[in-house]
Design an enzyme around this catalytic site. Structure first.
Site, short mmCIF file in Angstrom:
data_model
loop_
_atom_site.label_atom_id
_atom_site.label_comp_id
_atom_site.label_asym_id
_atom_site.label_seq_id
_atom_site.Cartn_x
_atom_site.Cartn_y
_atom_site.Cartn_z
N ASP A 1 -9.47 4.95 -1.57
CA ASP A 1 -8.39 5.71 -2.19
C ASP A 1 -9.01 6.56 -3.31
OD1 ASP A 1 -8.97 3.89 -4.14
OD2 ASP A 1 -6.92 3.20 -4.45
N TYR B 1 -6.76 5.71 4.86
CA TYR B 1 -6.87 4.71 3.79
C TYR B 1 -5.97 3.49 4.08
CZ TYR B 1 -5.79 2.11 -0.29
OH TYR B 1 -5.57 1.05 -1.12
N GLU C 1 0.83 -1.21 0.00
CA GLU C 1 0.00 0.00 0.00
C GLU C 1 0.86 1.26 0.00
OE1 GLU C 1 -3.05 0.23 -0.62
OE2 GLU C 1 -3.57 -1.88 -0.47
#
Ligand code: SF4
Length: 353
Positions: free
Chosen positions: A134, A116, A33
């Site tokens: 996102d 997020y 991520e």
């Protein structure tokens, strides 16, 4: 059919195969991520594999010197991501016994982890019932539900999160979150391919002809302009570099002596500046080459870089005190910005210097 049913049905048949989807542990999810923020998927794949090979566990990352972390990150840009990962790895070793906390509130207290990323780790690694939104998620929801709120506003963060939370299927937040990302990357892209979209019958933006206008964003502040003059000094077989400190860009990376000016300045003007005179006596310098790189765009600033290759015969005392004198052949051992990396490649490959 409702939004979630349509999305999950599409996902079952069309999801992307990506290397990090195989990994369900919090460390790998976190690495993927962070790498994917501001990075294209193709480039991200390479760095994800490289990062896990170099630092296979959070313990190995925590114990590594910062220079090695930055070097592994080199070329990805936005180096604060790497520095924050390093800090977070140390904190997790120190305060959580080497395991990520299974709580999105605690995850958000770690450096570099926002709502997020916390939700992505929470749902993919721990199956927590949290929506991870996102840019893809905001775009899809804004269009499908016809929402005008600027997606980069604080209000949107609250209202879109509440909406996404209400859409989560019971017991499978991971599929929902992954589906939003894949759908936003393949169908509801910045230029959406509505013709093959399974949501076309119920999408507000499509119905109202608003797909090009949504999502709405706040007006952007104008980017700051900076003029960087790098002095690549040839002193025998040595050159001089320094590690950047402070809160400016590229903190922790190495670079040549740098003079920044508020407006464009050619070499004749540059040598008249106090910064130049402090570093070098112009009578003992020979200008060998000038390389004007393309403007380097970062999120809030544009840098106009020029590299001056200068041969110095004598008088390197100031540089020897303030900078690191290194053998030119050792340059590649230091973590540098993409800008400097490109310059070095250019001279190795084309200029033969
Ligand atoms: S119809 Fe077009 S705008 Fe609407 S969700 Fe599908 S791709 Fe996005």
């Amino acid at each position: 059919m409702d939004f979630t049913t349509l999305l999950l049905a599409w996902f079952r048949d069309n999801q992307r195969e990506l290397p990090w989807k195989e990994y369900k542990d919090a460390y790998s999810v976190w690495v993927s991520e962070i790498i994917l923020q501001q990075t294209r998927v193709q480039q991200g794949k390479m760095y994800f594999n490289r990062f896990l090979e170099t630092f296979p566990t959070i313990e190995r990352l925590a114990e590594a010197p910062e220079d090695q972390v930055l070097k592994t990150w080199q070329g990805l840009g936005y180096y604060s991501r790497a520095r924050n990962m390093h800090k977070t790895a140390k904190k997790i070793m120190r305060e959580y016994g080497g395991s990520f906390p299974k709580d999105t509130g605690l995850l958000q207290k770690l450096d570099g982890i926002g709502p997020y990323t916390a939700a992505a780790i929470g749902s993919f690694a721990f199956r927590l019932p949290v929506a991870a939104l996102d840019g893809n998620g905001y775009r899809i929801l804004a269009r499908y539900f016809g929402i005008d709120t600027p997606v980069d506003s604080a209000e949107a963060k609250r209202s879109f999160t509440t909406l996404a939370q209400s859409l989560l299927p019971a017991g499978d937040s991971a599929s929902f979150n992954q589906a939003l990302m894949d759908f936003g990357s393949l169908i509801c892209t910045p230029r959406p391919v509505c013709g093959i979209c399974p949501m076309i019958q119920t999408c507000s933006a499509y119905r109202d002809g608003q797909t090009g206008r949504l999502p709405v964003k706040k007006e952007k502040a104008t980017a700051k302009t900076r003029y960087f003059h790098y002095l690549d000094i040839e002193y025998g077989n040595a050159t001089f570099i320094r590690q950047r400190t402070g809160n400016d860009i590229w903190k922790g990376l190495y670079e040549f002596p740098l003079i920044e000016t508020s407006s464009p300045a050619g070499y004749p003007n540059l040598i008249k500046t106090e910064d130049f005179k402090k570093m070098l006596d112009v009578s003992s310098c020979t200008l060998i080459n000038i390389y004007r790189a393309k403007p380097h765009k970062l999120s809030h600033q544009t840098i106009y870089p020029v590299f001056y290759r200068i041969r110095l015969q004598s008088g390197g005392n100031y540089l020897q005190t303030e900078y690191l004198e290194i053998d030119r052949d050792d340059f590649s051992r230091y973590a540098v910005s993409r800008l400097i990396e490109k310059y070095m490649d250019f001279f190795h490959n084309f200029a033969g210097l």
